[in-house]
Each structure stands twice: as structure tokens, then as C-alpha cells.
Motif scaffolding. Structure first.
Motif, mmCIF file in Angstrom:
data_model
loop_
_atom_site.group_PDB
_atom_site.id
_atom_site.type_symbol
_atom_site.label_atom_id
_atom_site.label_comp_id
_atom_site.label_asym_id
_atom_site.label_seq_id
_atom_site.Cartn_x
_atom_site.Cartn_y
_atom_site.Cartn_z
ATOM 1 N N CYS A 176 42.863 25.522 32.990
ATOM 2 C CA CYS A 176 43.420 26.895 33.354
ATOM 3 C C CYS A 176 44.938 26.795 32.909
ATOM 4 C CB CYS A 176 43.334 27.085 34.848
ATOM 5 S SG CYS A 176 43.919 28.305 35.509
ATOM 6 N N THR A 177 45.309 27.543 32.081
ATOM 7 C CA THR A 177 47.007 27.713 32.034
ATOM 8 C C THR A 177 47.466 29.174 32.435
ATOM 9 O OG1 THR A 177 46.514 28.286 29.875
ATOM 10 C CG2 THR A 177 46.624 26.038 30.182
ATOM 11 N N ILE A 178 46.991 29.649 33.597
ATOM 12 C CA ILE A 178 47.627 30.959 33.945
ATOM 13 C C ILE A 178 48.889 30.675 34.370
ATOM 14 C CG2 ILE A 178 47.058 32.701 35.600
ATOM 15 C CD1 ILE A 178 44.170 31.858 35.964
ATOM 16 N N THR A 182 52.399 33.089 33.024
ATOM 17 C CA THR A 182 52.803 34.024 33.925
ATOM 18 C C THR A 182 54.099 33.510 34.912
ATOM 19 O OG1 THR A 182 51.310 32.895 35.910
ATOM 20 C CG2 THR A 182 50.553 34.851 34.257
ATOM 21 N N SER A 195 47.461 31.063 40.738
ATOM 22 C CA SER A 195 46.997 32.409 40.562
ATOM 23 C C SER A 195 45.698 32.950 40.913
ATOM 24 C CB SER A 195 47.527 32.903 39.072
ATOM 25 O OG SER A 195 48.816 32.572 38.755
ATOM 26 N N CYS A 196 44.738 31.929 40.991
ATOM 27 C CA CYS A 196 43.218 32.294 41.138
ATOM 28 C C CYS A 196 43.155 32.742 42.737
ATOM 29 C CB CYS A 196 42.435 30.974 40.806
ATOM 30 S SG CYS A 196 42.938 29.446 41.674
ATOM 31 N N HIS A 198 45.228 34.917 44.046
ATOM 32 C CA HIS A 198 45.782 36.199 44.189
ATOM 33 C C HIS A 198 44.479 37.156 44.105
ATOM 34 C CE1 HIS A 198 49.828 35.145 42.071
ATOM 35 N NE2 HIS A 198 49.570 34.221 43.041
ATOM 36 N N ALA A 199 44.935 38.361 44.553
ATOM 37 C CA ALA A 199 43.994 39.560 44.247
ATOM 38 C C ALA A 199 44.357 40.176 42.989
ATOM 39 C CB ALA A 199 44.523 40.748 45.457
ATOM 40 N N TYR A 200 43.269 40.488 42.446
ATOM 41 C CA TYR A 200 43.083 41.109 41.167
ATOM 42 C C TYR A 200 42.597 42.655 41.122
ATOM 43 C CZ TYR A 200 44.849 36.928 38.869
ATOM 44 O OH TYR A 200 45.346 35.868 38.638
ATOM 45 N N MET A 211 38.650 35.284 41.908
ATOM 46 C CA MET A 211 38.468 33.866 41.609
ATOM 47 C C MET A 211 38.904 32.910 42.760
ATOM 48 S SD MET A 211 40.168 33.935 37.755
ATOM 49 C CE MET A 211 41.768 35.087 38.138
ATOM 50 N N ILE B 167 43.685 31.796 29.097
ATOM 51 C CA ILE B 167 44.429 31.091 30.006
ATOM 52 C C ILE B 167 43.554 30.683 31.307
ATOM 53 C CG2 ILE B 167 46.715 32.000 29.386
ATOM 54 C CD1 ILE B 167 46.181 34.096 31.782
ATOM 55 N N ARG B 192 44.726 43.553 36.917
ATOM 56 C CA ARG B 192 46.102 43.535 37.118
ATOM 57 C C ARG B 192 46.190 42.501 38.264
ATOM 58 N NH1 ARG B 192 49.052 48.220 35.508
ATOM 59 N NH2 ARG B 192 47.674 49.668 34.962
ATOM 60 N N THR B 194 47.767 41.391 41.620
ATOM 61 C CA THR B 194 48.467 42.520 42.369
ATOM 62 C C THR B 194 50.100 41.608 42.747
ATOM 63 O OG1 THR B 194 47.372 41.367 44.280
ATOM 64 C CG2 THR B 194 46.417 43.541 43.303
ATOM 65 N N ARG B 199 51.292 43.754 34.490
ATOM 66 C CA ARG B 199 50.823 42.866 33.324
ATOM 67 C C ARG B 199 49.269 43.198 33.313
ATOM 68 N NH1 ARG B 199 53.701 37.072 34.228
ATOM 69 N NH2 ARG B 199 55.765 37.735 33.354
#
Lengths: 386, 392
Positions: A176-178, A182, A195-196, A198-200, A211, B167, B192, B194, B199
Motif C-alpha cells: 500500500c502506497t496511498i 496523497t 487513508s484506508c 477514510h470514507a470514500y 476499506m 497504490i 473520492r 472525502t 481527487r
């Protein structure tokens, strides 16, 4: 004779490592101030490492140094000097994930090498490769089942360690290289911004924590781990609190001992351990892929908070005959009744507080991150909770 | 003439690829390729036709596999008689080198960029395992690529010049678990974060797991002055999941890159950006300063701390500890987290539970510091020696 897997616990600071050893860990893994994957932890310097090793060996326990970054070439510049500098410290092993760091450790130190879960080793050929390069233990990927781990051990003869508890990467560890793209923080060199969690918002209009993995809890599978001859079980959490570390070490040590010594009472012991583990901060629990590949139930799609039933107030950093030195983590009123957990206690027990400042003045309230005298003869590592 | 490598994951792309000069064609197949956008299962006859499009035809085995996965893959390769069709395999798991050599002794073995090797030592170790070539990791900037090539003049490297950047790779299928009961389904979503508005990331959920792509495509065409040094390397273009226009534009751009004007290159890069709806960026090709500039900025890197301040509160004495034995004559400087400094003498230290000066100041022992102005010593301050003094 039944082999009991050793418990390998996180030592995010010298205190956390020492407390882990007092609460039942057989080994601790710690970071140095360089080349470790947890940059925000209070990693150990040379003097602290040496002190920890002497203390651990005096307790017939072990210390592993995590050098598990995936190194850039310029990171390697100081590595040989660093390794030469620590080579006289009686470490029991280094944990690596980078092929280059592996060869440098073997070339410049007398230490054993364990392969980090960051290398995402999950098949027999990969274990054989690391074995041929000189590694003596592999921490398998958390995507492996216990049955697969047993088969790999049988095929290779390699010492096998599996994760039993703690937060999980949602991805293959090391894949993982998010954060890198970012946030400019290298996830595989200690800078993960998670970042996993976070809400997407998806293009179908849905928004969820796509995730967001629940935490691993493998206590109910201890019988299988023992049956399969798993050499060591690992607790995640170098960034977690002293209470979390102590609580997990105590729960798993007692559960392992209970299954070996009183297997008929295993169900009760497992339930007790499970209840204890839920008292410390967690994101909900899953057994992930220990039995079957992890599925949707291992993800908290709609929630990214923490829950806990006990709040960590402070711990005893220095024991005395009639008083002890308390390091506070939360505000505490001098008149409060709080719970105390010790390495020997079965359940936290209540005490009424009375404390004073280091200069001898009576105090009504202690603030977070303060040292105060507590008028109770509690042993080192005792933990105050409410 | 540049040497190009690209992927093919569906018959619709055959015409586009056949119009270009591609040296190596990488084939995704659903039994082993984790990033196959289409899930197309090529017949042996169609694979033999693909061989005519390039000098080399390679099978993409780009996943992390369990022993059960490997058993299925070995069985499929044997059952479908794929051994003589492909010239080589591409792997992510360096541990599979011996496995490939066992099942496919004559195959050319190539390590994918996702293996994650970023330093010369790890590259050297990997090369010694028996691999024949590798794609350089996306995190390596051009100056380090040059150094790596100098250090390994006989090794075969490949440079990823155009396409999406993976990634994240997970075994868990986050979208399938939530949306689908069909384990064979392939789900694609734009997402996205949030907490990072503006992005667009791409999610790809295949039977092998979940793959997340960066919010931009790596595109090195506009950095010809840097690419110039790497003309002799094969260049890799990835257009899987993109339009025919994207694939055709990318192949044409990199085939003729050094014959094109800056304006023409700019136009082509703009077309790529429109075709994939993503910005075109060099990624870490120009530089990679991740984690070099955000930690440890408060500490003078040339000095090693000899101790730290554990706590300091109004109304009580700061508590300190040292990492080494220090002399009573020593003067110690405390550098606070806010970069203010103050100094004190080791003679000021007191035993924790007595109002006496310690006989010796020992490592990892706690001491009180009953100084007058406590506001000058802050928790988490680091203690340093005054130069030319102390530390035994």
C-alpha cells in the motif's frame, strides 16, 4: 509435550516494552530511532535497547528489533554504521522486510533475522527463498489461514509466527502506497496516514468506509494454533497505549496457559479473555483470515470509531514500599475511586486515590502527562483505569 | 527507436497493438492475473495469434498467491498446455522464482514494479535469485535509476513511462463483499476520498482482490531531457481498462517521442489526460522526498540527545532521565519541542523521593529538577550536552 506459542508483543517505547514483559509477553519487538516502520512511536536509542535486552534476558525473554522499512537507496547510507553500532547489543533478532536490509544485517551483525509481515510472505516458495537467504523465522501475511501456516511450516521447517491480535492493514502489508502519493508520507518507511480509514464517495452515490478493517482477535483459535505447532503469535500495536499492550499480553498469556493446563475449562477461559480484550480501545473485532479468507464482515463499512469499556488513566512507573510514582495519561481527581490492574490481578480492583506532587504537596487533581506520588504500594506497571 | 512493452487484456486491443511496434506483449489471463480489467480468457489459438504481434509474449502472474492458488495455476498451465506458448512470466512475488523454474524451466522471469525494490542492495539480492529482468519501482527517481544502472550494468531493467499507478493491493474484495454475490464479477468504481476533495481514485475489484489506483497517471513524455538517459531501456505502457484512443495515443507518443516537437508532445499528453480523465504527472520520477522533510525537524541531527524530559507541569518539578552516566560538573541543555532552550547543571538534579543530590547520575533513572523557572523546561524536551563537556 504440547508446545506453547510464544507471545511477541509491541514495545512502542521502553515503558511499553517493559510493561509487556511484566504482563506475560515472551518477547517484545521494538523500533530503533532509525529504520523502523513506526516513526511516531517513542523508538528506543542504543542505551534503552541495551537496558531492555538485559532486563528481558534476566526474565528469560527476548527482544526483537524491527528494521522493517522498505528502504530507499539513500536510507542505506547509514545502515552499515548503524548496524555496526548496535551489533554488540544482545538482541535476539532483527525483523526485516527488505532484501537489502536482510543481507546487510547478516553481513554486519550476529543477529538472527525474522521476516516481517511487511514482506507479505504467504506461500511455501517464498518462505523457502527467505530461508535460503538466511532468515530463521517468517511472520506470515495476515491473509494466510492457520491451516496454510501449518502446511508451510511442515513443508519448510521454518519457524512460523502469525498475528493474533490488533489493527490490520486492509491491504497486503507492504503493498500500500496511498500515503506516498496523497500525503508525501511513505507508508512503507513509517509515514502511513491510514487513508484506508477514510470514507470514500463512490460514483454510484454511496459513501462508506470502504476499506476500514476491524481489528484482529484470534483468541478463540488458540487451540488450533497450538495443535498446528505455530511458533509465535504476534500482537500488533506499537502506537497503542500501555494499557492496551498490558491487557492484550495478559489476556493471551492466560488463555494460552489455560488451554494447555486446563483444557476442559477452555470455553470459560476463552470467554474471559475475549471479554478482557474488548475493554481496551478497538475498532470492533474479526478473526480476519485465520480460518477462511476475510469477507465483508471484517470491514466496518459504516463506522470508523473506537470503542472501549475502560479508560486508561495512568500507570506506575516506579514502585516504592509505601508509595509509587504514577505517570498520568488523563485528568484524575484525588478523591476518585478508580480500578487498578496489575500483572498478577485477575480482575481490576478498586482503590481510593490519594496523591501528592513530587515536591511533597497534597494534590486534589492531577493533569495528563504528570508524575505524582500515589499513596499505594503498587508494583511497577500497575495500570489505573476507570 | 524506443523499445516498447505493453499489456493486452482483450481482443479488441489487437488491432491497436498491431499498428504499433511493440517488442513485448504482456497478456492478462483470469486464472492468474490480478489486474485483468476485462477477465477475458484467451484461447490457445488466440494466444498464438498474439505472438505474431511482438517479439516476446509474456504471461502476467502479478499477484501474491497462496499455495492453493499456485497449485491451481500450475495445474492450469499444464492442463492448457501453455508452456510453449509464452516466452516468459512476470511476477510480483520474488519468492516465486524457484517455483517458476520448477514448472517452467525455460521461462524468462521478470519482476514487476510492485515488488517494491527501491535500493541497490535489494535489487542485487533479487537479481541473484535467478530473475532475468525487472521493472524499476515507481518510487525511484531518475537520478537513482541512473545509479542503479551503473551499479548493475549487466542487468535488464524496464522503465514504466505511461499509465495508472497502483497504490494499494488487497486480498479482501471491499466492493464485491458489499455489492455482489458473484465471486467472478469484476467491479470498477471511481472514488473520492472525502478527506482529500477533488481527487478521483479508481477502484478495481477482481476475483484476486481489490486494487486502488492513484488520482493521476504516470506520464514521463514531457520529461524528455531526463528520459533521454534511459532510451536504451524498454519502456512500459499500461493502458488496461482505458480506451483504444488512450492506448493508440500512448503507443504513438512513446514510439516517436524524440522525433516530436514539445507542442506535439503536449498535445498528445493532453489527449491522454482527456481520454482517462486523470491528470498526467511524473509521480516520483523527478524526485522522491517522502518522509525526508516532515519528521525530526525539531532536533539537531548532528547531536545525539543524552536524555529527555518526561514531564513538566506548573506546581511540580520536571522529571528527567538520562541515557548515559553524566558528571556532576556537566551542564545540560534542554531543547524544548517549541525549539526554545534552557540549560541547567547536573548539580541541580535531585533524587526522586529525597531532597538530596544523587551520588551519581545514572542512565534510565528518574530525577527531579527543582529549578526556579519551570516554564523554561517542557515535557518531551530533549537533553543535550554542552559542547566540550561531560559524557563519560
Amino acid at each position: 509435550m504440547t508446545q506453547r506459542p510464544s507471545i511477541v508483543a509491541p514495545g512502542g517505547s521502553l515503558d511499553k516494552a517493559l510493561v509487556a514483559l511484566h504482563y506475560g509477553a515472551d518477547a517484545v519487538y521494538v523500533g530503533s530511532d532509525q529504520f523502523s516502520l513506526r516513526k511516531s512511536a517513542h523508538n528506543l536509542n542504543r542505551v534503552q535497547l541495551n537496558h531492555l535486552c538485559q532486563t528481558a534476558h534476566g526474565m528469560k525473554k527476548k527482544v526483537y528489533l524491527a528494521l522493517n522499512i522498505q528502504a530507499h537507496h539513500r536510507d542505506m547510507a547509514g545502515l552499515t554504521r548503524f548496524l555496526t553500532d548496535i551489533s554488540s547489543i544482545p538482541l535476539d533478532a532483527c525483523i526485516v522486510s527488505d532484501l537489502g536490509i536482510l543481507t546487510r544485517v547478516l553481513d554486519h551483525t550476529p543477529f538472527n533475522v525474522h521476516v516481517s509481515t511487511q514482506a507479505s510472505v504467504l506461500n511455501t516458495p517464498a518462505v523457502t527463498l527467505w530461508q535460503s537467504l538466511g532468515a530463521t523465522r517468517v511472520v506470515l501475511a495476515r491473509e494466510n489461514s492457520l491451516e496454510e501456516a501449518a502446511a508451510i511450516k511442515a513443508d519448510t521447517g521454518m519457524a512460523i509466527e502469525v498475528f493474533i491480535h490488533g489493527a490490520m492493514c486492509s491491504s497486503f502489508s507492504g503493498k500500500c502506497t496511498i500515503s506516498n502519493v496523497t500525503s508525501g508520507r511513505d507508508a512503507n518507511r513509517g509515514g502511513c496516514v491510514q487513508s484506508c480509514r477514510h470514507a470514500y464517495e463512490l460514483d454510484n452515490g454511496d459513501t462508506h468506509y470502504t476499506m476500514n478493517s476491524k481489528d484482529l482477535m484470534g483468541i478463540e483459535h488458540i487451540p488450533m494454533m497450538i495443535q498446528y505447532g505455530i511458533d509465535a503469535v504476534k500482537i500488533e500495536g506499537r502506537m497503542k497505549s500501555i494499557f492496551y499492550v498490558a491487557n492484550a499480553c495478559q489476556a493471551y498469556q492466560r488463555a494460552l496457559d489455560a488451554f494447555i493446563n486446563t483444557p476442559d475449562d477452555w470455553d470459560n477461559a476463552c470467554q474471559h479473555g475475549s471479554n478482557q480484550l474488548r475493554t481496551a480501545s478497538n475498532r470492533g473485532f474479526t478473526d480476519a483470515s485465520l480460518i477462511q479468507p476475510a469477507d465483508g464482515a471484517s470491514i466496518s463499512y459504516d463506522w470508523n470509531g473506537y470503542s472501549n469499556s475502560l479508560e486508561f488513566l495512568g500507570f506506575v512507573k516506579h514502585a516504592g514500599s509505601d508509595r509509587c510514582l504514577l505517570e498520568t495519561k488523563q485528568p484524575i481527581n484525588g478523591t476518585d475511586t478508580v480500578m487498578v490492574m496489575t500483572p498478577e490481578s485477575i480482575h481490576p480492583t478498586p482503590i481510593t486515590l490519594a496523591f501528592e506532587s513530587l515536591s511533597g504537596q497534597r494534590m486534589e487533581q492531577a493533569t495528563p502527562h504528570q508524575h505524582v506520588w500515589l499513596h499505594h504500594p503498587l508494583p511497577y506497571g500497575s495500570i489505573l483505569l476507570k | 527507436m524506443t523499445v516498447l512493452t505493453t499489456y493486452i487484456d482483450h481482443p479488441d486491443q489487437v488491432n491497436t497493438v498491431s499498428c504499433a511496434t511493440v517488442s513485448t506483449l504482456i497478456v492478462d489471463m483470469p486464472f492468474c492475473s490480478v489486474r485483468s480489467h476485462m477477465g477475458h480468457d484467451w484461447t490457445n489459438a488466440s494466444l498464438r495469434q498474439l505472438r505474431r504481434l511482438s517479439q516476446t509474449l509474456v504471461l502476467n502472474m502479478d499477484g501474491l498467491y497462496t499455495d492453493a492458488d499456485l497449485a491451481i495455476m500450475a495445474s492450469t498451465i499444464r492442463h492448457r498446455e501453455l508452456v510453449d506458448i509464452f516466452d516468459g512470466v512476470r511476477i510480483q512475488d520474488v519468492g516465486l522464482v524457484k517455483w517458476v523454474q520448477t514448472h517452467w524451466p525455460r521461462q524468462h522471469i521478470h519482476l514487476n514494479a510492485e515488488t517494491g525494490l527501491q535500493n541497490q542492495d535489494s535489487i542485487r539480492t533479487a537479481l541473484n535469485t535467478g530473475i532475468h529482468a525487472m521493472t524499476l519501482n515507481h518510487d525511484i527517481p531518475y537520478n537513482e535509476i541512473a545509479a542503479i544502472r551503473n551499479a548493475h550494468p549487466d542487468a535488464s531493467f524496464e522503465l514504466y513511462v505511461q499509465g495508472p499507478i497502483v497504490i494499494q493491493y488487497a486480498r479482501r474484495r471491499f466492493l464485491h463483499h458489499y455489492y455482489s454475490d458473484d465471486s467472478r464479477s469484476i467491479i470498477k468504481r471511481t472514488a473520492r476520498d472525502t478527506e482529500l476533495p477533488g481527487r478521483l481514485f479508481s477502484f478495481l475489484d477482481t476475483p484476486f482482490g481489490h486494487i486502488m489506483f492513484a488520482h493521476f497517471h504516470r506520464s514521463l513524455a514531457q520529461y524528455g531531457s531526463k528520459l533521454n538517459a534511459f532510451q536504451s531501456l524498454p519502456w512500459l505502457i499500461d493502458a488496461r481498462g482505458e480506451s483504444h484512443e488512450y492506448l493508440a495515443t500512448a503507443l504513438n507518443l512513446y514510439t516517436h517521442l524524440f522525433d516530436m516537437t514539445d507542442d506535439a508532445i503536449g498535445t498528445a499528453v493532453s489527449q491522454l489526460s482527456i481520454a482517462c480523465d486523470r491528470p498526467q504527472k511524473p509521480g516520483f520520477f523527478l524526485s522522491n522526498n517522502t518522509d525526508y522533510d516532515w519528521r525530526n525537524t525539531l532536533v539537531n541531527p548532528t547531536l545525539t540527545p543524552i536524555g529527555r524530559v518526561l514531564s513538566s507541569k506548573k506546581g511540580t518539578h520536571p522529571v528527567v532521565e538520562f541515557y548515559d552516566t553524566i558528571s556532576h560538573d556537566a551542564t545540560v541543555v534542554c531543547t524544548n519541542p517549541d525549539q526554545t532552550t534552557t540549560s541547567f547543571s547536573a548539580r541541580d538534579l535531585r533524587q526522586l523521593d529525597e531532597d538530596t543530590m544523587p551520588d551519581s547520575v545514572d542512565p534510565l533513572t528518574l530525577y527531579r529538577l527543582p529549578i526556579q523557572n519551570r516554564s523554561t523546561i517542557h515535557a518531551n524536551g530533549r537533553l543535550f550536552p554542552v559542547q566540550n563537556e561531560i559524557i563519560q
